[in-house]
Design a protein around this motif. Structure first.
Motif, PDB file in Angstrom:
ATOM      1  N   VAL A 128       6.388   6.896  -6.487  1.00  0.00           N
ATOM      2  CA  VAL A 128       5.979   6.361  -5.185  1.00  0.00           C
ATOM      3  C   VAL A 128       6.691   7.175  -4.110  1.00  0.00           C
ATOM      4  CG1 VAL A 128       5.994   4.360  -3.672  1.00  0.00           C
ATOM      5  CG2 VAL A 128       5.581   4.065  -6.113  1.00  0.00           C
ATOM      6  N   ASN A 129       5.901   7.774  -3.232  1.00  0.00           N
ATOM      7  CA  ASN A 129       6.447   8.672  -2.218  1.00  0.00           C
ATOM      8  C   ASN A 129       6.665   7.976  -0.882  1.00  0.00           C
ATOM      9  OD1 ASN A 129       7.386  11.189  -1.497  1.00  0.00           O
ATOM     10  ND2 ASN A 129       5.390  11.903  -0.803  1.00  0.00           N
ATOM     11  N   ALA A 130       5.767   7.094  -0.505  1.00  0.00           N
ATOM     12  CA  ALA A 130       5.873   6.418   0.788  1.00  0.00           C
ATOM     13  C   ALA A 130       5.096   5.108   0.746  1.00  0.00           C
ATOM     14  CB  ALA A 130       5.311   7.306   1.903  1.00  0.00           C
ATOM     15  N   SER A 131       5.460   4.233   1.658  1.00  0.00           N
ATOM     16  CA  SER A 131       4.773   2.951   1.799  1.00  0.00           C
ATOM     17  C   SER A 131       3.954   3.001   3.091  1.00  0.00           C
ATOM     18  CB  SER A 131       5.792   1.829   1.845  1.00  0.00           C
ATOM     19  OG  SER A 131       5.145   0.595   1.967  1.00  0.00           O
ATOM     20  N   LEU A 132       2.760   2.471   3.031  1.00  0.00           N
ATOM     21  CA  LEU A 132       1.869   2.462   4.203  1.00  0.00           C
ATOM     22  C   LEU A 132       1.876   1.065   4.837  1.00  0.00           C
ATOM     23  CD1 LEU A 132      -1.169   4.306   2.586  1.00  0.00           C
ATOM     24  CD2 LEU A 132       0.457   5.263   4.218  1.00  0.00           C
ATOM     25  N   PRO A 133       1.541   0.981   6.112  1.00  0.00           N
ATOM     26  CA  PRO A 133       1.402  -0.342   6.756  1.00  0.00           C
ATOM     27  C   PRO A 133       0.252  -1.120   6.123  1.00  0.00           C
ATOM     28  CG  PRO A 133       1.465   1.423   8.404  1.00  0.00           C
ATOM     29  CD  PRO A 133       1.372   2.079   7.065  1.00  0.00           C
ATOM     30  N   LYS A 134       0.392  -2.426   6.095  1.00  0.00           N
ATOM     31  CA  LYS A 134      -0.658  -3.291   5.532  1.00  0.00           C
ATOM     32  C   LYS A 134      -1.970  -3.076   6.280  1.00  0.00           C
ATOM     33  CE  LYS A 134       1.995  -5.824   2.765  1.00  0.00           C
ATOM     34  NZ  LYS A 134       1.836  -5.988   1.368  1.00  0.00           N
ATOM     35  N   GLY A 135      -3.068  -3.054   5.542  1.00  0.00           N
ATOM     36  CA  GLY A 135      -4.386  -2.897   6.149  1.00  0.00           C
ATOM     37  C   GLY A 135      -4.816  -1.462   6.333  1.00  0.00           C
ATOM     38  N   GLU A 186       0.865  -1.173   0.000  1.00  0.00           N
ATOM     39  CA  GLU A 186       0.000   0.000   0.000  1.00  0.00           C
ATOM     40  C   GLU A 186       0.908   1.231   0.000  1.00  0.00           C
ATOM     41  OE1 GLU A 186      -2.760  -0.350   3.235  1.00  0.00           O
ATOM     42  OE2 GLU A 186      -3.351  -2.370   2.635  1.00  0.00           O
ATOM     43  N   VAL A 187       0.657   2.126  -0.966  1.00  0.00           N
ATOM     44  CA  VAL A 187       1.585   3.238  -1.185  1.00  0.00           C
ATOM     45  C   VAL A 187       0.855   4.560  -1.320  1.00  0.00           C
ATOM     46  CG1 VAL A 187       3.365   1.821  -2.270  1.00  0.00           C
ATOM     47  CG2 VAL A 187       1.579   2.821  -3.672  1.00  0.00           C
ATOM     48  N   ILE A 188       1.620   5.628  -1.120  1.00  0.00           N
ATOM     49  CA  ILE A 188       1.171   6.987  -1.405  1.00  0.00           C
ATOM     50  C   ILE A 188       2.046   7.497  -2.540  1.00  0.00           C
ATOM     51  CG2 ILE A 188       0.944   9.350  -0.554  1.00  0.00           C
ATOM     52  CD1 ILE A 188       0.605   8.257   2.229  1.00  0.00           C
ATOM     53  N   MET A 189       1.409   8.020  -3.578  1.00  0.00           N
ATOM     54  CA  MET A 189       2.132   8.545  -4.730  1.00  0.00           C
ATOM     55  C   MET A 189       2.516  10.004  -4.461  1.00  0.00           C
ATOM     56  SD  MET A 189       1.930   5.735  -6.216  1.00  0.00           S
ATOM     57  CE  MET A 189       2.778   6.067  -7.728  1.00  0.00           C
ATOM     58  N   ALA A 190       3.416  10.539  -5.277  1.00  0.00           N
ATOM     59  CA  ALA A 190       3.850  11.928  -5.129  1.00  0.00           C
ATOM     60  C   ALA A 190       2.685  12.903  -5.298  1.00  0.00           C
ATOM     61  CB  ALA A 190       4.950  12.247  -6.133  1.00  0.00           C
ATOM     62  N   SER A 191       1.662  12.494  -6.034  1.00  0.00           N
ATOM     63  CA  SER A 191       0.494  13.351  -6.248  1.00  0.00           C
ATOM     64  C   SER A 191      -0.454  13.354  -5.052  1.00  0.00           C
ATOM     65  CB  SER A 191      -0.268  12.872  -7.482  1.00  0.00           C
ATOM     66  OG  SER A 191      -0.749  11.555  -7.265  1.00  0.00           O
ATOM     67  N   GLY A 192      -0.216  12.442  -4.098  1.00  0.00           N
ATOM     68  CA  GLY A 192      -1.089  12.328  -2.938  1.00  0.00           C
ATOM     69  C   GLY A 192      -2.081  11.197  -3.072  1.00  0.00           C
ATOM     70  N   MET A 193      -2.147  10.579  -4.246  1.00  0.00           N
ATOM     71  CA  MET A 193      -3.063   9.470  -4.475  1.00  0.00           C
ATOM     72  C   MET A 193      -2.572   8.234  -3.730  1.00  0.00           C
ATOM     73  SD  MET A 193      -4.464   8.260  -8.175  1.00  0.00           S
ATOM     74  CE  MET A 193      -4.755   9.941  -8.628  1.00  0.00           C
ATOM     75  N   MET A 194      -3.496   7.504  -3.106  1.00  0.00           N
ATOM     76  CA  MET A 194      -3.141   6.297  -2.364  1.00  0.00           C
ATOM     77  C   MET A 194      -3.747   5.089  -3.065  1.00  0.00           C
ATOM     78  SD  MET A 194      -3.492   7.463   1.614  1.00  0.00           S
ATOM     79  CE  MET A 194      -5.210   7.886   1.540  1.00  0.00           C
ATOM     80  N   GLY A 195      -3.036   3.970  -2.968  1.00  0.00           N
ATOM     81  CA  GLY A 195      -3.551   2.766  -3.590  1.00  0.00           C
ATOM     82  C   GLY A 195      -2.717   1.555  -3.237  1.00  0.00           C
ATOM     83  N   ILE A 196      -3.128   0.419  -3.808  1.00  0.00           N
ATOM     84  CA  ILE A 196      -2.455  -0.861  -3.578  1.00  0.00           C
ATOM     85  C   ILE A 196      -1.786  -1.278  -4.884  1.00  0.00           C
ATOM     86  CG2 ILE A 196      -2.770  -3.272  -2.957  1.00  0.00           C
ATOM     87  CD1 ILE A 196      -5.276  -2.387  -1.378  1.00  0.00           C
ATOM     88  N   ILE A 197      -0.529  -1.647  -4.814  1.00  0.00           N
ATOM     89  CA  ILE A 197       0.201  -2.072  -6.007  1.00  0.00           C
ATOM     90  C   ILE A 197      -0.321  -3.431  -6.457  1.00  0.00           C
ATOM     91  CG2 ILE A 197       2.450  -2.759  -6.918  1.00  0.00           C
ATOM     92  CD1 ILE A 197       3.724  -0.694  -5.119  1.00  0.00           C
ATOM     93  N   LYS A 198      -0.700  -3.511  -7.715  1.00  0.00           N
ATOM     94  CA  LYS A 198      -1.182  -4.765  -8.293  1.00  0.00           C
ATOM     95  C   LYS A 198      -0.112  -5.448  -9.123  1.00  0.00           C
ATOM     96  CE  LYS A 198      -5.118  -4.985  -6.532  1.00  0.00           C
ATOM     97  NZ  LYS A 198      -5.375  -6.032  -5.566  1.00  0.00           N
ATOM     98  N   LYS A 199       0.751  -4.671  -9.758  1.00  0.00           N
ATOM     99  CA  LYS A 199       1.756  -5.248 -10.636  1.00  0.00           C
ATOM    100  C   LYS A 199       2.987  -4.337 -10.653  1.00  0.00           C
ATOM    101  CE  LYS A 199       2.209  -6.680 -15.473  1.00  0.00           C
ATOM    102  NZ  LYS A 199       1.541  -6.675 -16.788  1.00  0.00           N
ATOM    103  N   VAL A 200       4.165  -4.953 -10.589  1.00  0.00           N
ATOM    104  CA  VAL A 200       5.422  -4.204 -10.653  1.00  0.00           C
ATOM    105  C   VAL A 200       6.121  -4.567 -11.950  1.00  0.00           C
ATOM    106  CG1 VAL A 200       7.647  -3.779  -9.560  1.00  0.00           C
ATOM    107  CG2 VAL A 200       5.640  -4.195  -8.141  1.00  0.00           C
ATOM    108  N   GLU A 201       6.398  -3.551 -12.777  1.00  0.00           N
ATOM    109  CA  GLU A 201       7.103  -3.748 -14.035  1.00  0.00           C
ATOM    110  C   GLU A 201       8.507  -3.160 -13.904  1.00  0.00           C
ATOM    111  OE1 GLU A 201       4.455  -1.757 -16.697  1.00  0.00           O
ATOM    112  OE2 GLU A 201       2.920  -3.313 -16.553  1.00  0.00           O
ATOM    113  N   ASP A 202       9.234  -3.086 -15.014  1.00  0.00           N
ATOM    114  CA  ASP A 202      10.607  -2.583 -14.965  1.00  0.00           C
ATOM    115  C   ASP A 202      10.687  -1.170 -14.376  1.00  0.00           C
ATOM    116  OD1 ASP A 202      11.683  -4.886 -16.023  1.00  0.00           O
ATOM    117  OD2 ASP A 202      11.501  -4.187 -18.093  1.00  0.00           O
ATOM    118  N   ASP A 203      10.025  -0.229 -15.003  1.00  0.00           N
ATOM    119  CA  ASP A 203      10.083   1.164 -14.561  1.00  0.00           C
ATOM    120  C   ASP A 203       8.750   1.697 -14.065  1.00  0.00           C
ATOM    121  OD1 ASP A 203      12.774   1.361 -15.252  1.00  0.00           O
ATOM    122  OD2 ASP A 203      12.305   1.914 -17.327  1.00  0.00           O
ATOM    123  N   HIS A 204       7.732   0.847 -14.051  1.00  0.00           N
ATOM    124  CA  HIS A 204       6.385   1.300 -13.694  1.00  0.00           C
ATOM    125  C   HIS A 204       5.736   0.360 -12.686  1.00  0.00           C
ATOM    126  CE1 HIS A 204       7.163   3.156 -17.612  1.00  0.00           C
ATOM    127  NE2 HIS A 204       6.393   4.139 -17.172  1.00  0.00           N
TER     128      HIS A 204
END
Length: 107
Positions: free
Chosen positions: A96-103, A60-78
């Motif tokens: 990706v700006n920060a990682s959040l605790p699970k849940g 679970e991450v916070i993006m630089a734009s402030g949007m929060m979400g759960i990573i579904k797929k990790v690619e090379d640069d995306h």
């Protein structure tokens, strides 16, 4: 007695130690810049690189734009991030700006 013999000339102010003081001040300024500006930025950049390198699906991450979400797929640069029930967005890993605790997020 000659007029030149009676006139005493004063030595210039500052003496010979003035050069060392200037060098010491310059070294002090460089050290101050290093410890107050350069070193903290290097630490922050290293921590961000470690965060980006450790991304995996389910984080679970916070993006630089402030949007929060759960990573579904990790690619090379995306990364593909789920931000809502049927909405998945693709971001660059560097966003990706920060990682959040699970849940933390309930999507």
């Amino acid at each position: 007695m000659n007029l030149v013999d009676t006139v005493h000339y004063a030595a210039p102010a500052g003496g010979t130690g003035g050069g060392w003081i200037t060098i010491a001040m310059l070294v002090g300024m460089v050290a101050l810049f290093y410890f107050l500006l350069i070193r903290p930025q290097q630490k922050q950049r290293k921590a961000h690189q470690e965060l980006v390198g450790a991304l995996s699906a389910g984080d679970e991450v916070i993006m630089a734009s402030g949007m929060m979400g759960i990573i579904k797929k990790v690619e090379d640069d995306h990364v593909v991030v789920r931000v809502s029930k049927n909405v998945e967005l693709r971001f660059q890993k560097g966003a990706v700006n920060a990682s959040l605790p699970k849940g933390t997020l309930e999507l």
